[in-house]
Design a protein around this motif. Structure first.
Motif, PDB file in Angstrom:
ATOM      1  N   MET A  30      36.541   9.657   9.964  1.00 31.96           N
ATOM      2  CA  MET A  30      37.993   9.589  10.049  1.00 31.96           C
ATOM      3  C   MET A  30      38.418   8.333   9.281  1.00 31.96           C
ATOM      4  N   GLU A  53      36.214  13.736   6.492  1.00 29.37           N
ATOM      5  CA  GLU A  53      36.604  14.862   7.349  1.00 29.37           C
ATOM      6  C   GLU A  53      37.974  14.676   7.984  1.00 29.37           C
ATOM      7  N   GLY A  54      38.502  13.451   7.949  1.00 30.29           N
ATOM      8  CA  GLY A  54      39.802  13.219   8.560  1.00 30.29           C
ATOM      9  C   GLY A  54      40.443  11.950   8.046  1.00 30.29           C
ATOM     10  N   GLN A  73      42.256  18.351   6.029  1.00 34.77           N
ATOM     11  CA  GLN A  73      41.410  17.690   7.019  1.00 34.77           C
ATOM     12  C   GLN A  73      42.181  17.390   8.305  1.00 34.77           C
ATOM     13  N   THR A  74      41.440  16.997   9.326  1.00 31.89           N
ATOM     14  CA  THR A  74      42.074  16.475  10.534  1.00 31.89           C
ATOM     15  C   THR A  74      42.899  15.244  10.162  1.00 31.89           C
ATOM     16  N   SER A  96      46.789  15.958  14.653  1.00 28.24           N
ATOM     17  CA  SER A  96      46.206  15.540  15.921  1.00 28.24           C
ATOM     18  C   SER A  96      46.943  14.287  16.394  1.00 28.24           C
ATOM     19  N   TRP A 204      32.812  11.230  15.910  1.00 27.10           N
ATOM     20  CA  TRP A 204      33.699  10.716  14.874  1.00 27.10           C
ATOM     21  C   TRP A 204      33.526   9.203  14.758  1.00 27.10           C
TER      22      TRP A 204
END
Length: 354
Positions: A30, A53-54, A73-74, A96, A204
């Protein structure tokens, strides 16, 4: 001709630093891009870090900008929502959101949509900024698990001493004890924990400062960690003069020459983001040679010592921090941290990225 100051953003250095993070952690990454990606430019940084990924940030508008730019991505809002009006946007753009307080839980109750939100429950394990205290965690977790608007829960905390000798052991143990019975992804590690405490990695990790090429540690340089500086702030000498012993330089005459000296004036000041409180002796590079600032930093200019730099003249390049001069060195001399210097870069400084 334009004023010679500029900030160069090295996108390949960003990618290198992401690879360093991956070598240390097999977790999903992240990438923290709050504060306009620490002053580097949100969209350009996100593009360079596209394999993460985020992304984590504060402002829902910035998160929407990433979604509209095509990032799938997140995307995590680190302080969550500030009003119930933001919840429809969070759902629409599939963001999120952190939930760190009973106040946010109450706002969540007014949200009618079902199974639409991915939430990160923040637990206060000792930082004492945001997060549910241990006694609140069971009730908060149960409420989120049964809440019709919640689709997925991730558990998180933030370390207060990962970059110092105290480390993360106490907070890590507290977090593990509080969450042992819950089946949910977890996120704990910031840059310092990612690099130094593998036991904290979980599903994460959240690297921030390391991605921009600065070390989170006082005792280990970025170069030793394999990190490359992303931002280089540079300018030029716009005036050169000789001063004699006893002459004073700059506002309030804080520096007094002890002998005959050759000094330069550089086109950079606190209106560009250079710290006004940086004292005489703060390191700079002139034509690649390390020297020091002299006197008080003013709004648009600062003084430098050209003694011993024979080829220095009007037009000589000056590196304020970055390639060849770690931003941590400048921050340490100025009594601050590298985060502040990079985030303080002002809009009037042209940015060149490649």
């Amino acid at each position: 001709m334009s004023r010679p100051i500029q900030a160069h953003i090295d996108l390949s250095a960003l990618q290198n630093n992401l690879r360093v993070a991956r070598r240390h952690a097999s977790s999903r990454i992240m990438a923290v891009v709050k504060a306009n990606a620490y002053g580097h430019g949100l969209l350009r940084v996100a593009e360079a870090l596209g394999e993460a990924e985020g992304f984590a940030m504060l402002d829902v508008r910035d998160a929407i900008a990433l979604r509209e730019a095509g990032f799938r991505q997140t995307i995590l809002l680190l302080e969550g929502f500030f009003s119930a009006d933001e919840l429809p946007l969070i759902a629409e753009y599939e963001l999120s959101t952190v939930i760190h307080s009973m106040h946010q839980l109450d706002m969540l109750d007014a949200y009618p949509r079902r199974s639409s939100l991915q939430v990160w429950l923040k637990i206060n394990t000792g930082m004492n900024r945001l997060g549910f205290v241990p006694e609140q965690v069971p009730a908060a977790m149960e409420k989120l698990k049964s809440h019709p608007a919640v689709r997925e829960i991730t558990l998180m905390t933030h370390f207060s001493h990962a970059d110092e000798a105290e480390g993360v052991a106490d907070q890590l143990e507290r977090f593990r004890s509080l969450t042992a019975t819950y089946r949910a992804p977890r996120s704990l590690a910031n840059s310092a924990a990612l690099l130094r405490y593998p036991s904290s990695h979980s599903e994460w990790v959240r690297p921030g400062i390391m991605l921009y090429g600065a070390s989170p540690f006082a005792d280990t340089s970025a170069q030793q960690l394999g990190l490359r500086p992303v931002m280089t702030l540079s300018s030029g000498v716009i005036s050169v003069r000789d001063v004699k012993a006893g002459d004073r330089i700059g506002y309030a005459g804080l520096f007094r020459a002890g002998t005959t000296m050759r000094i330069g004036t550089v086109a950079c000041g606190y209106a560009d983001g250079y710290p006004r409180h940086a004292p005489t002796g703060t390191p700079v590079l002139v034509n690649g040679q390390r020297t020091r600032t002299l006197g008080r930093v003013s709004m648009d200019m600062l003084g430098v010592d050209l003694s011993g730099i024979a080829d220095a003249d009007v037009g000589s390049r000056v590196t304020l921090w970055g390639a060849g001069l770690p931003v941590e060195d400048v921050a340490s001399s100025a009594g601050t941290v590298s985060y502040e210097l990079m985030c303080a870069l002002t809009a009037r400084v042209p940015i060149v990225a490649d």
